[in-house]
Design an enzyme around this catalytic site. Structure first.
Site, PDB file in Angstrom:
ATOM      1  N   LYS A 289      31.050  31.075  33.354  1.00 46.45           N
ATOM      2  CA  LYS A 289      31.787  29.366  33.372  1.00 46.45           C
ATOM      3  C   LYS A 289      32.150  28.860  32.930  1.00 46.45           C
ATOM      4  O   LYS A 289      33.243  29.836  32.499  1.00 46.45           O
ATOM      5  CB  LYS A 289      29.813  28.981  32.152  1.00 46.45           C
ATOM      6  CG  LYS A 289      28.913  29.337  32.156  1.00 46.45           C
ATOM      7  CD  LYS A 289      28.108  28.776  33.697  1.00 46.45           C
ATOM      8  CE  LYS A 289      26.565  29.573  34.090  1.00 46.45           C
ATOM      9  NZ  LYS A 289      25.342  30.010  33.247  1.00 46.45           N
TER      10      LYS A 289
HETATM   11  C1  PLP Z   1      24.220  30.426  32.692  1.00 49.17           C
HETATM   12  C2  PLP Z   1      22.577  29.488  33.078  1.00 49.17           C
HETATM   13  C3  PLP Z   1      22.291  29.382  32.166  1.00 49.17           C
HETATM   14  C4  PLP Z   1      22.206  30.670  30.732  1.00 49.17           C
HETATM   15  O1  PLP Z   1      23.089  30.485  29.298  1.00 49.17           O
HETATM   16  P1  PLP Z   1      23.938  32.163  29.357  1.00 49.17           P
HETATM   17  O2  PLP Z   1      25.142  30.531  27.937  1.00 49.17           O
HETATM   18  O3  PLP Z   1      23.963  32.864  30.173  1.00 49.17           O
HETATM   19  O4  PLP Z   1      22.805  31.322  28.819  1.00 49.17           O
HETATM   20  C5  PLP Z   1      20.714  28.561  32.064  1.00 49.17           C
HETATM   21  N1  PLP Z   1      21.111  27.674  33.252  1.00 49.17           N
HETATM   22  C6  PLP Z   1      21.808  27.791  34.552  1.00 49.17           C
HETATM   23  C7  PLP Z   1      21.302  27.226  35.005  1.00 49.17           C
HETATM   24  C8  PLP Z   1      22.781  28.965  34.167  1.00 49.17           C
HETATM   25  O5  PLP Z   1      23.650  29.048  35.245  1.00 49.17           O
END
Ligand code: PLP
Length: 386
Positions: free
Chosen positions: A185
């Site tokens: 991210k």
């Molecule tokens: C990555 C992601 C999540 C989950 O994030 P984590 O921190 O890995 O639990 C939730 N929603 C979307 C749209 C994502 O891309």
């Protein structure tokens, strides 16, 4: 040929490394002063009038948000099918049901109209997902929620830093905004997430539930005046706290968030220009004056002779890692079987999915890396178009 260009890579500097080393030397490995600082910095970043609560993933944050809102059996949460399964799975943790909705064909984002069509007497929460870092059109969504007495939990996993009508995502009038610090991210800490809410009661419930249903978190436990051994369990909570090692990375990634976003924006402009002549629909831009976080750069193939799977395979042969965001949830075995969906139930999501290719977009890429992607895609589309 040069080495394989991966789809995603974090941009970690000496500041992050030094802060992690300082956490390790301090003896605080779990939730402690670095996490407290990260929360304070985060709150200052998105909304000084909100509370920011660190957790060990966005999935955990979404779960705690829905739990605090009292979501349970008999309730429905409306979730766009064009998202990662985490958005919906947390609804099932609580015994409630997901009702998937379609998205806008152009922006990939869910709209108020998509939500409105799916409302039922069981609807309790709307969950907009800001796809790729572009904000959903939130005013009509918030108005719809207000009109029907619904709660709004924003899945902001792609959305740091993004603005909507000049306000940062995290400062809008929703009940919760949940951010992700997963490795790929825009502000990565390896694993981690942040809950943002302006409601002190909801914040209190999340604080208790993120650490075993104990009414004080680990930091307070070691600094408050009460005897260090004393605590009270008020609910069967979860183990969702963020570690100081992860928060150490977050503190510095957050400080760089705008500079790194600016760099991705320039990379996006370079892609847009270099790919303009190819048979592609380029990603939607943010409205004038607003920030797009540019977590993903998703092109859509417009020539029917191009098979998306073959394009990605050919790109890998050219040494470039691509991906697909997302496989619509309603086509996944679990969700399909639970709710009896056909792929055609959500035509915009399917049309986008079948043509979507996510190209590498991260700040460790050089201009030459980006040129490699453009050259590889040009070559692949030309070859597969005959
Ligand atoms: C990555 C992601 C999540 C989950 O994030 P984590 O921190 O890995 O639990 C939730 N929603 C979307 C749209 C994502 O891309």
């Amino acid at each position: 040929m040069s080495t394989f260009l991966p789809f995603a890579l974090p941009d970690i500097g000496d500041e992050e490394i030094d802060e992690v080393v300082s956490a390790l030397r301090s003896g605080w490995l779990t939730t402690g002063p670095k996490t407290r600082q990260f929360e304070a910095d985060f709150k200052a970043f998105v909304d000084p009038s909100a509370e920011a609560l660190a957790v060990n993933s966005a999935t955990a944050g979404l779960h705690l948000a829905l739990e605090a809102l009292g979501v349970g059996p008999g309730d429905e949460v409306l979730v766009p099918t064009y998202t990662f399964t985490a958005s919906g799975e947390v609804v099932r943790y609580l015994g409630a049901d997901v009702k998937f909705v379609d998205v806008d064909r152009r922006t990939f984002n869910v709209t108020a109209a998509d939500f409105e069509k799916a409302l039922s007497p069981r609807t309790k929460v709307l969950m907009p997902v800001h796809f790729a870092g572009l904000a959903c059109d939130m005013d009509p969504i918030l108005a719809l929620a207000r009109k029907h007495g619904l709660k709004v939990v924003e899945d902001a996993a792609h959305t740091l830093p993004t603005t909507y009508k000049s306000k940062p995502i995290g400062s809008l009038d929703s009940d919760f905004t949940i951010f992700s610090f997963y490795a790929t991210k825009t502000v990565p800490t390896g694993e981690g997430g942040m809950i943002v809410t302006r409601n002190p009661e909801l914040a209190k419930r999340c604080k208790v539930m993120r650490l075993h249903g104990i009414n004080r978190d680990a930091f307070d436990r070691y600094t408050s005046k009460a005897p260090a051994w004393y605590y009270e369990v008020v609910a069967p909570g979860f183990k969702y706290n963020m570690t100081d090692v992860a928060s150490s990375i977050g503190i510095h990634q957050l400080r760089k968030a705008h500079a790194l976003r600016d760099k991705r924006q320039r990379m996006v402009e370079a892609y847009d220009e270099a790919l303009a002549h190819l048979p592609l629909e380029l990603p939607p831009r943010a409205p004038a004056g607003d920030l797009h976080a540019h977590h993903l750069y998703v092109v859509r193939l417009t020539d029917s002779r191009h098979d998306r799977g073959k394009v990605i395979e050919a790109m890998a042969e050219e040494g470039v890692g691509c991906s697909v965001h997302f496989i619509p949830c309603h086509t996944q075995p679990y969700w399909r079987e639970r709710y009896g969906h056909k792929p055609s139930d959500f035509p915009n999501a399917m049309a986008n999915f079948e043509r979507a290719v996510s190209l590498p977009l991260y700040t460790k890429m050089t201009t030459t890396d980006q040129q490699r992607v453009v050259e590889a895609l040009t070559k692949v589309l030309h070859r597969l178009g005959h």
